[in-house]
Design a protein around this motif. Structure first.
Motif, mmCIF file in Angstrom:
data_model
loop_
_atom_site.group_PDB
_atom_site.id
_atom_site.type_symbol
_atom_site.label_atom_id
_atom_site.label_comp_id
_atom_site.label_asym_id
_atom_site.label_seq_id
_atom_site.Cartn_x
_atom_site.Cartn_y
_atom_site.Cartn_z
ATOM 1 N N ALA A 1 0.459 -19.689 15.450
ATOM 2 C CA ALA A 1 -0.142 -18.565 14.730
ATOM 3 C C ALA A 1 0.925 -17.537 14.399
ATOM 4 N N LYS A 2 0.823 -16.974 13.209
ATOM 5 C CA LYS A 2 1.722 -15.914 12.769
ATOM 6 C C LYS A 2 0.902 -14.800 12.138
ATOM 7 N N ALA A 3 1.398 -13.580 12.263
ATOM 8 C CA ALA A 3 0.667 -12.408 11.787
ATOM 9 C C ALA A 3 1.253 -11.878 10.487
ATOM 10 N N LEU A 4 0.386 -11.327 9.668
ATOM 11 C CA LEU A 4 0.805 -10.518 8.527
ATOM 12 C C LEU A 4 0.787 -9.075 8.995
ATOM 13 N N ARG A 5 1.890 -8.356 8.744
ATOM 14 C CA ARG A 5 2.026 -6.995 9.257
ATOM 15 C C ARG A 5 2.137 -5.984 8.115
ATOM 16 N N SER A 6 1.702 -4.787 8.397
ATOM 17 C CA SER A 6 1.717 -3.738 7.389
ATOM 18 C C SER A 6 3.139 -3.266 7.104
ATOM 19 N N PRO A 7 3.499 -3.083 5.819
ATOM 20 C CA PRO A 7 4.804 -2.511 5.501
ATOM 21 C C PRO A 7 4.783 -0.983 5.529
ATOM 22 N N TYR A 8 3.603 -0.390 5.717
ATOM 23 C CA TYR A 8 3.466 1.067 5.640
ATOM 24 C C TYR A 8 3.174 1.663 7.015
ATOM 25 N N PRO A 9 3.710 2.862 7.288
ATOM 26 C CA PRO A 9 3.433 3.504 8.581
ATOM 27 C C PRO A 9 2.047 4.135 8.661
ATOM 28 N N ALA A 10 1.453 4.429 7.518
ATOM 29 C CA ALA A 10 0.104 5.004 7.513
ATOM 30 C C ALA A 10 -0.546 4.667 6.180
ATOM 31 N N ALA A 11 -1.675 3.987 6.211
ATOM 32 C CA ALA A 11 -2.357 3.594 4.980
ATOM 33 C C ALA A 11 -3.775 3.145 5.281
ATOM 34 N N ARG A 12 -4.618 3.286 4.305
ATOM 35 C CA ARG A 12 -5.963 2.719 4.387
ATOM 36 C C ARG A 12 -5.932 1.297 3.840
ATOM 37 N N VAL A 13 -6.668 0.421 4.488
ATOM 38 C CA VAL A 13 -6.779 -0.956 4.015
ATOM 39 C C VAL A 13 -7.999 -1.021 3.104
ATOM 40 N N PRO B 1 -6.557 -1.796 18.261
ATOM 41 C CA PRO B 1 -7.358 -2.887 17.691
ATOM 42 C C PRO B 1 -6.560 -4.186 17.676
ATOM 43 N N LEU B 2 -7.247 -5.309 17.841
ATOM 44 C CA LEU B 2 -6.535 -6.587 17.810
ATOM 45 C C LEU B 2 -5.887 -6.805 16.452
ATOM 46 N N LEU B 3 -6.567 -6.393 15.394
ATOM 47 C CA LEU B 3 -6.038 -6.372 14.031
ATOM 48 C C LEU B 3 -6.496 -5.056 13.393
ATOM 49 N N ALA B 4 -5.677 -4.527 12.506
ATOM 50 C CA ALA B 4 -6.013 -3.252 11.877
ATOM 51 C C ALA B 4 -7.388 -3.326 11.211
ATOM 52 N N GLN B 5 -8.155 -2.277 11.417
ATOM 53 C CA GLN B 5 -9.505 -2.212 10.851
ATOM 54 C C GLN B 5 -9.621 -0.961 9.986
ATOM 55 N N ASP B 6 -9.584 -1.149 8.693
ATOM 56 C CA ASP B 6 -9.725 -0.077 7.699
ATOM 57 C C ASP B 6 -8.475 0.790 7.549
ATOM 58 N N VAL B 7 -7.657 0.902 8.584
ATOM 59 C CA VAL B 7 -6.480 1.758 8.491
ATOM 60 C C VAL B 7 -5.353 1.160 9.327
ATOM 61 N N VAL B 8 -4.104 1.323 8.841
ATOM 62 C CA VAL B 8 -2.930 0.949 9.641
ATOM 63 C C VAL B 8 -2.246 2.232 10.075
ATOM 64 N N ARG B 9 -1.704 2.212 11.297
ATOM 65 C CA ARG B 9 -1.170 3.437 11.888
ATOM 66 C C ARG B 9 0.326 3.356 12.174
ATOM 67 N N PHE B 10 0.950 2.207 11.957
ATOM 68 C CA PHE B 10 2.416 2.134 12.056
ATOM 69 C C PHE B 10 2.907 0.944 11.254
ATOM 70 N N ALA B 11 4.132 1.040 10.775
ATOM 71 C CA ALA B 11 4.736 -0.061 10.034
ATOM 72 C C ALA B 11 4.972 -1.218 11.002
ATOM 73 N N GLY B 12 4.394 -2.357 10.696
ATOM 74 C CA GLY B 12 4.474 -3.503 11.586
ATOM 75 C C GLY B 12 3.174 -3.825 12.279
ATOM 76 N N GLU B 13 2.150 -2.993 12.074
ATOM 77 C CA GLU B 13 0.858 -3.284 12.699
ATOM 78 C C GLU B 13 0.254 -4.549 12.096
ATOM 79 N N LYS B 14 -0.366 -5.359 12.932
ATOM 80 C CA LYS B 14 -0.964 -6.621 12.480
ATOM 81 C C LYS B 14 -2.222 -6.358 11.646
ATOM 82 N N VAL B 15 -2.274 -7.002 10.486
ATOM 83 C CA VAL B 15 -3.408 -6.861 9.582
ATOM 84 C C VAL B 15 -4.237 -8.140 9.541
ATOM 85 N N ALA B 16 -3.579 -9.278 9.672
ATOM 86 C CA ALA B 16 -4.263 -10.580 9.680
ATOM 87 C C ALA B 16 -3.413 -11.556 10.463
ATOM 88 N N VAL B 17 -4.025 -12.675 10.876
ATOM 89 C CA VAL B 17 -3.297 -13.703 11.618
ATOM 90 C C VAL B 17 -3.770 -15.076 11.150
#
Length: 350
Positions: A38-50, A86-102
């Motif tokens: 398994a590999k994760a897709l991570r956010s490129p942004y430090p703060a953003a709404r999904v 959260p196990l995966l970001a839900q509606d918002v990401v809070r740091f660059a590198g946070e997992k969004v999907a796996v």
């Protein structure tokens, strides 16, 4: 002289032969039959709404067995004491590198390629990059719903970016400064520090048809991991067996749960063991470094070297989440002045 069996005799490194011959078992070495990567897709942004996630290309890619997004794990949180991650970001990401999907696939390369096919629509927000600015009352709240989280040492009276604060001391600091001949003031800063261990985080989870789960992880606290995993996925601790393996470097960093809950849920969904290994880029960007700190110090002394007063204000940068902070706060701050006789001292920690 007494003939002691232990005292005065050399203590050998019992793990030495296994490590030097290469027979020591690490989590990466574990690969049950049928294991998926398994590999994760991570956010490129430090703060953003999904705003939207499209996983259709990844799901259709040959060799892909399962894809999870925040919608699939909604409400599931983890953490060492405070459970706010959260196990995966839900509606918002809070740091660059946070997992969004796996993505779970037949091999690592396929999982990585499929993760890159996931399309995410973000709405960038202004990030908070300074702990002192984030602590201001008018700062944007990183967790507006923090009142719903479990594990705070003192539940917050209202939402705030400061999830723990303490003030303690002895004597009358103002009077102590009045007695001083000289007053010294300074500010000290410590940046985030990653231990850069040879072995990045790795876990393998295999959930059997009867619900019993077997876990191998580069985590040094098997019982803490079992408890945190059970809470994150909503099962009884007794259904989880953590198999201890060697840990390839820790330095205080490999105690928090990371990818084990995701591997568990992917194993349940696919009916096969799942392995997740962070690479060094992921480790440095989304691991658990030592917290950055800013310390303001004010000390009053007499000309003959007597400390009359000491005031210290400390800000610890926990990043986006409190869940990686041990015990819900950093311990040891209350012992800063233990080695000196200071009749008037006050310490403020945030």
């Amino acid at each position: 002289m007494a003939d002691f069996r232990v005292i005065g005799r050399p203590a050998g490194r019992t793990e030495g032969p296994d490590k030097t011959t290469g027979s020591a078992l690490y989590a990466f070495d574990v690969c049950p039959p049928g294991t998926l990567w398994a590999k994760a897709l991570r956010s490129p942004y430090p703060a953003a709404r999904v705003k939207a996630i499209d996983v259709s290309q990844a799901e259709a890619f040959p060799g892909v067995n399962a894809v999870l997004t925040g919608a699939d794990v909604a409400g599931r949180l983890q953490g060492r004491q405070v459970r706010d991650v959260p196990l995966l970001a839900q509606d918002v990401v809070r740091f660059a590198g946070e997992k969004v999907a796996v993505v779970a696939a037949d091999n690592e390369e396929t999982a990585q390629r499929a993760a890159g096919m996931i399309r995410v629509e973000y709405e960038e927000m202004e990030p908070l990059l300074n702990a002192q600015e984030a602590a201001r009352p008018d700062a944007r709240l990183i967790h507006p719903d923090m009142g719903a989280y479990d594990g705070f040492r003192r539940p917050p009276a209202q939402p705030s970016n400061v999830f723990f604060s303490a003030s303690f001391g002895i004597g009358d600091v103002d009077a102590g400064f009045g007695e001083a001949d000289l007053i010294f003031e300074d500010e000290y800063r410590c940046g985030r520090t990653h231990p850069a261990f040879f072995e990045p985080r790795c876990c393998v989870v295999s959930v059997e048809s009867d619900g019993r789960a077997h876990v191998w992880s580069s985590n040094k606290t098997p019982f803490g991991l079992r408890q945190a995993l059970a809470l994150a996925v909503g099962v009884d601790e007794g259904s989880i067996v953590v198999h201890p393996v060697h840990v390839g470097g820790d330095f205080g960093s490999k105690t928090a749960p990371f990818d084990e809950p995701l591997a568990y849920l992917l194993s349940v969904k696919t009916g096969r063991p799942v392995k997740i290994v962070m690479d060094q880029v992921e480790e440095l960007g989304a691991g658990n470094p030592k917290h950055a700190a800013v310390m303001r110090v004010r000390t009053g002394v007499t000309r003959d070297g007597v400390i009359t007063a000491h005031l210290q204000e400390m800000y610890f940068d926990s990043g986006a989440y409190a869940g990686l902070m041990p015990l819900g706060a950093l311990a040891g701050v209350d012992r800063i002045a233990a080695n000196w006789h200071i009749p008037n001292a006050r310490f403020e920690q945030y």
